[in-house]
Design an enzyme around this catalytic site. Structure first.
Site, PDB file in Angstrom:
ATOM      1  N   MET A 183      49.749 -13.957 -42.068  1.00 41.46           N
ATOM      2  CA  MET A 183      50.889 -14.863 -42.200  1.00 41.46           C
ATOM      3  C   MET A 183      50.787 -15.630 -43.516  1.00 41.46           C
ATOM      4  SD  MET A 183      51.096 -16.485 -38.349  1.00 41.46           S
ATOM      5  CE  MET A 183      49.378 -16.996 -38.322  1.00 41.46           C
ATOM      6  N   GLY A 219      49.159 -21.049 -43.426  1.00 37.21           N
ATOM      7  CA  GLY A 219      48.622 -19.782 -43.904  1.00 37.21           C
ATOM      8  C   GLY A 219      47.431 -19.293 -43.110  1.00 37.21           C
ATOM      9  N   SER A 220      47.489 -18.096 -42.535  1.00 39.93           N
ATOM     10  CA  SER A 220      46.430 -17.685 -41.632  1.00 39.93           C
ATOM     11  C   SER A 220      46.630 -16.237 -41.196  1.00 39.93           C
ATOM     12  CB  SER A 220      46.409 -18.618 -40.420  1.00 39.93           C
ATOM     13  OG  SER A 220      47.731 -18.857 -39.968  1.00 39.93           O
ATOM     14  N   ARG A 221      45.972 -15.874 -40.064  1.00 36.28           N
ATOM     15  CA  ARG A 221      46.016 -14.497 -39.600  1.00 36.28           C
ATOM     16  C   ARG A 221      45.763 -14.425 -38.096  1.00 36.28           C
ATOM     17  NH1 ARG A 221      41.499 -10.516 -42.070  1.00 36.28           N
ATOM     18  NH2 ARG A 221      40.928  -9.425 -40.161  1.00 36.28           N
TER      19      ARG A 221
END
Length: 224
Positions: A99, A187-189
């Site tokens: 993301m 912001g990440s995953r």
């Protein structure tokens, strides 16, 4: 759908204080300079946009596994689920959805079932698109036991900018496919570990919509 609803989406309650902070700073910036003030306006709008929480239409066919996050499929590979979940150490197919700061960051359950484990682990903040982020970064892992007794793991992973993982569920809670279970700020995953034998139906680089895009199907015929 009216035109206004196309552009203005509901905001998740987690974002209210951040938007208020950005707005307060913007007022101060206008006192210093109109240019700085308008930059603040843009950043405040971006903050609202980051925490948007639009309704999603989840497919209702039994056995579908959907994406837990908006973003891009960055990795598809075999990996062992996080040890803190207490699952078997058999490598499973892991689908990673990255993301960016422009994606909606509300996370949704990929499948219906019962939450059997929730395990937070502090860590580093490497770029979430990197493979080592699954091992080294701050993460929050969930194990979902499906009706057929199989387990699926979904992992929230903090990224280079993200510093806060939020999870709304606890062990013993029941969840439904597409139901909100958490978010990650800035912001990440998300990693999904598919049950053994389940084949992904997505490709690296594919755009995903949380709660809507089908990652895999439990009952799919995988015979060649």
């Amino acid at each position: 759908m009216n035109m206004l609803g196309t552009f203005i989406k509901p905001m998740h309650p987690e974002g209210r204080k951040f938007v208020a902070i950005f707005a307060a700073i913007t007022v101060g910036l206008f006192l210093l300079s109109d240019i700085l003030g308008w930059i603040g306006v843009i950043l405040t709008i971006w903050c609202y946009y980051f925490f948007r929480d639009p309704e999603r239409v989840t497919p209702d066919r039994e056995g579908l596994i959907v994406s837990p996050a908006d973003g891009i499929v960055s990795l598809i590979e075999k990996a062992v689920p996080p040890t803190e979940l207490g699952m078997a150490d058999t490598p499973l197919t892991r689908v990673s959805v990255f993301m960016s700061v422009f994606n909606c960051h509300v996370n949704r359950a990929p499948i219906s079932g019962t939450i059997t484990a929730v395990a937070y682990r502090p860590g580093k903040f490497f770029n979430a698109s990197l493979d080592k982020a699954s091992v080294d970064n701050e993460r929050n892992s969930l194990c979902i036991r499906m009706e057929d007794g199989r387990d699926l793991a979904v992992v929230q992973i903090a990224g280079l900018v993200a510093r806060r993982i939020v999870c709304f569920v606890k062990p013993g809670d029941d969840t439904e496919t597409g139901k909100r279970f958490g978010l990650i700020r800035f912001g990440s995953r998300l990693d999904v570990y598919l049950p053994e034998g389940v084949v992904p139906m997505v490709s690296i680089g594919q755009t995903m919509i949380a709660g809507e895009t089908v990652i895999a199907e439990l009952n799919a015929d995988t015979r060649g």
